[in-house]
Motif scaffolding. Structure first.
Motif, mmCIF file in Angstrom:
data_model
loop_
_atom_site.group_PDB
_atom_site.id
_atom_site.type_symbol
_atom_site.label_atom_id
_atom_site.label_comp_id
_atom_site.label_asym_id
_atom_site.label_seq_id
_atom_site.Cartn_x
_atom_site.Cartn_y
_atom_site.Cartn_z
ATOM 1 N N ALA A 17 -54.490 87.916 13.346
ATOM 2 C CA ALA A 17 -54.992 86.737 14.045
ATOM 3 C C ALA A 17 -55.262 85.620 13.060
ATOM 4 N N THR A 18 -55.931 85.956 11.980
ATOM 5 C CA THR A 18 -56.223 84.958 10.971
ATOM 6 C C THR A 18 -54.936 84.388 10.405
ATOM 7 N N ALA A 19 -53.947 85.259 10.180
ATOM 8 C CA ALA A 19 -52.692 84.796 9.604
ATOM 9 C C ALA A 19 -51.980 83.824 10.521
ATOM 10 N N LEU A 20 -51.944 84.152 11.808
ATOM 11 C CA LEU A 20 -51.201 83.315 12.730
ATOM 12 C C LEU A 20 -51.950 82.045 13.095
ATOM 13 N N ILE A 21 -53.276 82.124 13.152
ATOM 14 C CA ILE A 21 -54.044 80.927 13.449
ATOM 15 C C ILE A 21 -54.000 79.968 12.274
ATOM 16 N N GLY A 22 -54.046 80.529 11.041
ATOM 17 C CA GLY A 22 -53.963 79.675 9.865
ATOM 18 C C GLY A 22 -55.324 79.241 9.398
ATOM 19 N N PRO A 23 -55.353 78.394 8.371
ATOM 20 C CA PRO A 23 -56.598 78.045 7.713
ATOM 21 C C PRO A 23 -57.466 77.063 8.488
ATOM 22 N N ALA A 24 -56.959 76.541 9.583
ATOM 23 C CA ALA A 24 -57.739 75.542 10.298
ATOM 24 C C ALA A 24 -59.069 76.085 10.792
ATOM 25 N N THR A 25 -59.137 77.395 11.034
ATOM 26 C CA THR A 25 -60.373 77.978 11.551
ATOM 27 C C THR A 25 -61.344 78.350 10.432
ATOM 28 N N SER A 26 -60.915 78.205 9.189
ATOM 29 C CA SER A 26 -61.757 78.605 8.077
ATOM 30 C C SER A 26 -62.622 77.441 7.616
ATOM 31 N N ALA A 67 -48.026 87.566 1.366
ATOM 32 C CA ALA A 67 -48.351 86.939 2.648
ATOM 33 C C ALA A 67 -47.198 86.003 2.999
ATOM 34 N N PRO A 68 -47.064 85.627 4.261
ATOM 35 C CA PRO A 68 -45.938 84.773 4.656
ATOM 36 C C PRO A 68 -45.950 83.381 4.030
ATOM 37 N N SER A 69 -47.127 82.850 3.674
ATOM 38 C CA SER A 69 -47.219 81.513 3.108
ATOM 39 C C SER A 69 -48.529 81.376 2.356
ATOM 40 N N THR A 70 -48.641 80.300 1.592
ATOM 41 C CA THR A 70 -49.878 80.042 0.860
ATOM 42 C C THR A 70 -51.051 79.857 1.817
ATOM 43 N N ALA A 71 -50.819 79.130 2.905
ATOM 44 C CA ALA A 71 -51.891 78.879 3.868
ATOM 45 C C ALA A 71 -52.360 80.171 4.523
#
Length: 446
Positions: free
Chosen positions: A18-27, A73-77
């Motif tokens: 979930a964290t991976a797909l949502i991305g850093p915007a929720t952090s 991981a799939p990307s840096t983000a």
């Protein structure tokens, strides 16, 4: 040996992905992490990241087809988002001295990276193997061989049918296109000289398809090639065509081809041949009429041939008579040994696939499930399907809902499509499109 227990794996996978797909915007703020790297015995590199507040879970990430560069991981983000959630990450490059089709070394290097993490970084409480696309094939191998090393595996849009089936059904399609639209290249489809030459071949085939699309006869023959390619008939930005809208189905299959599909799969063949040491596909002795009868698109092809006034039997006989490609037996044996999965499962494996995947057809799941069934490990395999087009195109709600259904040591047989959809809807995230779906047989297997 007792089955591995997965009482906490569901939550771990769900939160991590979930964290991976949502991305850093929720952090709210990036967490600090220790970064590790090194070189394995075969020259492969590995990297790992462990957050200061590690939750004990480790994600073993298998990257897809492409440059052999270490990735965890799939990307840096995505990496930062996972670290923020408390997950440690590890992954390898696979051996960089060979082909981008790195199945010779990938599984070995992934386990070596995992062992190195344990020695140099720390001991995880659980290990989750995740792979996407070609990495999904690697992930299935890890699920086959990973007892005592991983606790469970999640495959996203995985190339689980393996390299031999992949090369053969792609050859059937390329041969059909060349035979009717680009005969000068009909004997140049295998034993490719270089990636550059393969790219040039793909360009010529694509231009020939674009020209052929202008006539009813051309469209009928494009549909025939698409049937052999197991090509989805639902393209991006479109609504799925009706079951009896055969012209609409071909139009959307053509859209995939015109958008550069051949420009990916033809050069990729060169990488497979480079890895295996020779040509790994063949069509000598193939009955192209029998092959079409096994395709889910047979009625579409028959209808378009009738509308175009073409003799389908004549074209199929022409293809069968002209099929003279033979494989290098040693290369085929090499590919079977390094680039297949499903001979058994040691830990639970969950595969998720979109129903209209242009690059890794969903029918691959059917071939894979058959192998797992013959190995007697069906109880360890769970497959879920999403009604959407494009490769690896999932929402976070879909991943979370399926992960929620993992149980200790076995899959929840009550996890119907309706229940999965309800679980996803209750999350209130980005929607879901679970569907009752059973993939058709993979066309082109030998």
């Amino acid at each position: 040996m007792p089955r591995p227990r997965l009482s906490t794996l569901a939550a771990a996978c769900a939160t991590a992905l979930a964290t991976a797909l949502i991305g850093p915007a929720t952090s709210a703020q990036a967490t600090t992490a220790d970064h590790y790297s090194g070189t394995l015995s075969d020259g492969a590199t590995w990297i790992a990241d462990k957050p200061m507040r590690w939750n004990g879970s480790l994600l073993l990430f298998s990257h897809g087809f492409g440059p052999t560069t270490a990735a965890d991981a799939p990307s840096t983000a995505v990496r930062q988002a996972l670290l923020n959630a408390g997950y440690a990450l590890v992954g390898s490059s696979y051996d960089p001295n060979g082909s981008m089709w790195a199945l010779d070394s990938a599984e070995r290097d992934q386990f070596a990276a995992l062992n190195t993490f344990r020695r140099q970084v720390g001991t995880p409480t659980r290990v989750i193997s995740v792979g996407q696309s070609m990495g999904g094939l690697i992930n299935a191998q890890v699920a086959r061989d990973g007892v005592g090393r991983v606790d469970g595996s999640l495959g996203l849009c995985g190339l689980v049918a393996g390299g031999v089936d992949l090369d053969n059904y792609q050859l059937d399609a390329e041969y059909t296109l060349a035979a009717f639209f680009d005969p000068a290249d009909a004997d140049k489809l295998v034993n490719l000289d270089s990636q550059t030459d393969a790219g040039a071949l793909a360009d010529r085939l694509t231009k020939a398809v674009e020209t052929a699309q202008q006539t009813p006869a051309g469209r009928a023959r494009i549909a025939l090639a698409a049937a052999y390619l197991n090509l989805a008939d639902w393209a991006p930005g479109r609504q799925p065509p009706a079951r009896d809208d055969f012209a609409g189905q071909e139009e959307q299959q053509y859209a995939w081809l015109a958008q550069g599909l051949l420009g990916f799969i033809v050069p990729a063949r060169w990488s497979v041949e480079q890895s295996a040491g020779g040509n790994t596909s063949w069509n000598k002795g193939v009955d192209y009429a029998g092959l079409l009868r096994k395709s889910a698109h047979a009625k579409q092809v028959e209808a378009l041939y009738r509308d175009a006034g073409l003799d389908l039997r004549n074209d199929l006989n022409r293809l069968t008579r002209g099929a003279d490609v033979t494989a290098d037996p040693a290369a085929v044996a090499h590919l079977k040994r390094t680039s297949t999965a499903g001979q058994g499962l040691a830990v639970p494996l969950l595969d998720i696939h979109t129903t209209a995947d242009q690059l890794v057809p969903v029918e691959q799941e059917s071939a894979f499930a058959g192998r797992v069934r013959r190995a007697g490990d069906t109880a360890l395999l769970r497959q879920a399907y999403v009604a959407r087009q494009s490769h690896c195109n999932f929402t976070i709600a879909e991943v979370l809902a399926v992960e929620h259904r993992l149980e200790t040591g076995h899959w929840d047989t009550s996890a119907t499509t309706a229940e999965l959809q309800h679980s996803a809807d209750e999350l209130g995230l980005d929607g879901a499109a679970f569907t009752d779906y059973r993939p058709n047989r993979l066309t082109g297997t030998r």
